[in-house]
Design an enzyme around this catalytic site. Structure first.
Site, short mmCIF file in Angstrom:
data_model
loop_
_atom_site.label_atom_id
_atom_site.label_comp_id
_atom_site.label_asym_id
_atom_site.label_seq_id
_atom_site.Cartn_x
_atom_site.Cartn_y
_atom_site.Cartn_z
CG ASP A 282 -0.51 0.38 2.62
OD1 ASP A 282 0.94 -0.26 2.56
OD2 ASP A 282 -0.89 0.26 3.38
NE ARG B 38 17.93 0.91 -2.94
CZ ARG B 38 16.69 1.91 -1.37
NH1 ARG B 38 17.34 0.57 -0.07
NH2 ARG B 38 15.85 2.72 -0.61
CG ASP C 76 16.85 -5.19 -1.27
OD1 ASP C 76 17.07 -5.74 -1.07
OD2 ASP C 76 15.86 -3.86 -0.39
#
Length: 492
Positions: free
Chosen positions: A129, A187, A256
């Site tokens: 969400d 990253r 990541d």
């Protein structure tokens, strides 16, 4: 925000990231929230960034900006694209609930990312969400600021804003947004994304950008990208050694979550170890112990191997030569890590200079701590407090520790430095306090369940000077009573 307000607040944005190829990001605005309010502002950090902390705190300015309802003048909000290995499995990722507002240029000319975490859905959200809960955002605030005070490279927390909305996980929770400050959000996963879905020019543009931003002193020429790999490996080796030396367990060392800058990033299921045990795991989702405390150095090497793979086309036009260059740097990573860790352990034990058996001395102490379930932080704290070992953890009363202590004292006696100099070195290297898991939970419960920030403020004040050894810190060094296994959660 009008230009006058931007100048008053002190925002001074640039967004060099938008000068990368467009596949690396998506420009978009944060999703507005119903009733933004400022929960916590890091006033000292704000001032160091050139921001007017008082103006941000006392008006609706800070709440609106940090919750995502207002975009500061000069900001160019974007979601970054990246990929990554999550628990060893490669997948497309990206900022699923975060937006980079831009890069704040400080009065000193330094450049820092300002990112909103929990700012709503993005094209990379997948099934999420895009929102965040207040508890996990306050956890990141507490632990990242504690890490900074411990002298460990880390992203920082600028502010937490409540959204006035509920989010739904296992239960209904208050929503919040964290404003995170970083040297950058580049990253290993960003490079994996470029290697997988970009062209050769895209990968080179990203590598050149990383060098310009984080390693501008690297030599130009054919060895430039090998030098980048070496620099990143060295910074990560130093970072992981610092984690190990304070008993920090990241909990989710996916690719990541490994930065090119060498900063600690992502404080989801992180925690600090109490009783020393290399197998310690806190994360509820790390069911096989992939990211256990003792595995962290090797996992960092695994992640760096993935980084090296992305750079192969830049290291040499002949693949075999490129692989040889990469393998040499990965071997060097372990050399740097071991050197950093041993230097740190010498300092923790008050040892100056180098002797052949120093590593064995340190490792034998750790073995005793594991055997007797001794608290990691408090064992070194007790050794450092007055330079004696006659009182302290139960470990100190055992026969095998007595034998180790004689070896340690003999090593101390062989060095030129005085007992007082050794004690000063130890106190500067062994924190008196860490963010104990039960104290963090206590602070979060008070803030989330009772809207009481006083517990967190007191904890933050104690953690701000972890090497003080002050009487006020005594109660925060107490180990919790034995209970069931402590578990942490990602908060996503």
């Amino acid at each position: 925000m009008n230009e006058h307000n931007a100048q008053t607040a002190g925002w001074n944005f640039d967004t060099s990231y938008t000068r990368l190829p467009e596949l690396f990001y998506t420009l978009m605005a944060p999703s507005s929230v119903r009733a933004p309010s400022l929960v916590k502002l890091n006033e000292r950090l704000a001032s160091s960034l050139g921001l007017d902390a008082k103006a941000l705190a006392k008006s609706d300015e800070g709440a609106a900006v940090f919750a995502g309802n207002r975009v500061p003048e000069g900001a160019s909000p974007l979601a970054q694209a990246y990929a990554g290995h999550q628990f060893g499995h490669f997948t497309m990722l990206g900022d699923g609930r975060a937006l980079l507002l831009g890069e704040q240029i400080t009065p000193a000319g330094d450049r820092f990312d300002i990112q909103l975490k929990g700012s709503g859905r993005t094209p990379y959200s997948r099934r999420g969400d895009g929102r965040a809960a207040l508890g996990p955002m306050l956890r990141e605030y507490i632990v990242s600021e504690a890490m900074h005070a411990l002298g460990i490279p880390t992203t920082r927390s600028l502010a937490v804003a409540a959204t006035g909305e509920k989010i739904y996980r296992e239960t209904e929770l208050p929503g919040a947004v964290l404003a995170r400050v970083a040297a950058s959000h580049l990253r290993v996963g960003t490079f994996q994304y470029a290697a997988q879905w970009g062209a050769a020019d895209d990968l080179q543009a990203l590598a050149d950008y990383a060098i310009a931003r984080h390693y501008p002193d690297l030599p130009s020429g054919d060895g430039r990208y090998a030098a980048l790999l070496q620099a990143v490996c060295s910074r990560q080796a130093a970072l992981i050694a610092k984690w190990q030396l304070v008993g920090f367990i990241h909990g989710v060392m996916n690719t990541d979550n490994m930065t090119i800058s060498g900063e600690t990033i992502d404080y989801g299921p992180c925690a600090f170890m109490d009783s020393y045990d290399p197998a310690t795991v806190f994360s509820s989702i790390d069911t096989h112990g992939r990211y256990a405390y003792g595995n962290q150095p090797n996992i960092a090497a695994w992640n760096l191997a993935r980084f090296a793979e992305t750079l192969l086309p830049l290291l040499h036009e002949e693949e075999e030569r490129a692989i040889g260059i990469a393998e040499a740097e990965l071997v060097r990573y372990f050399d740097v890590y071991r050197g950093e860790w041993l230097a740190g352990m010498r300092a923790k034990l008050g040892l100056f200079g180098e002797e052949e058996h120093d590593q064995a001395l340190a490792e034998d102490l750790l073995s005793l701590m594991q055997k007797h379930h001794a608290d990691y932080t408090n064992t070194f704290r007790a050794l450092s407090a007055e330079g004696t070992t006659e009182s302290g953890p139960m470990l100190f009363g055992t026969a095998d520790f007595g034998q180790w202590r004689e070896r340690w004292r003999a090593r101390l006696a062989r060095q030129e430095q005085s007992h007082e100099e050794s004690r000063r070195l130890m106190r500067a290297s062994n924190p008196a306090v860490i963010p104990r898991n039960h104290r963090v939970e206590e602070a979060l419960a008070a803030a989330v369940e009772r809207d009481d920030l006083s517990v967190m403020e007191r904890l933050l004040a104690t953690l701000a000077d972890p090497y003080a050894y002050s009487p006020e810190q005594e109660e925060f060094s107490v180990v919790p009573a034995p209970s069931g296994p402590y578990r942490t959660f990602c908060g996503t």
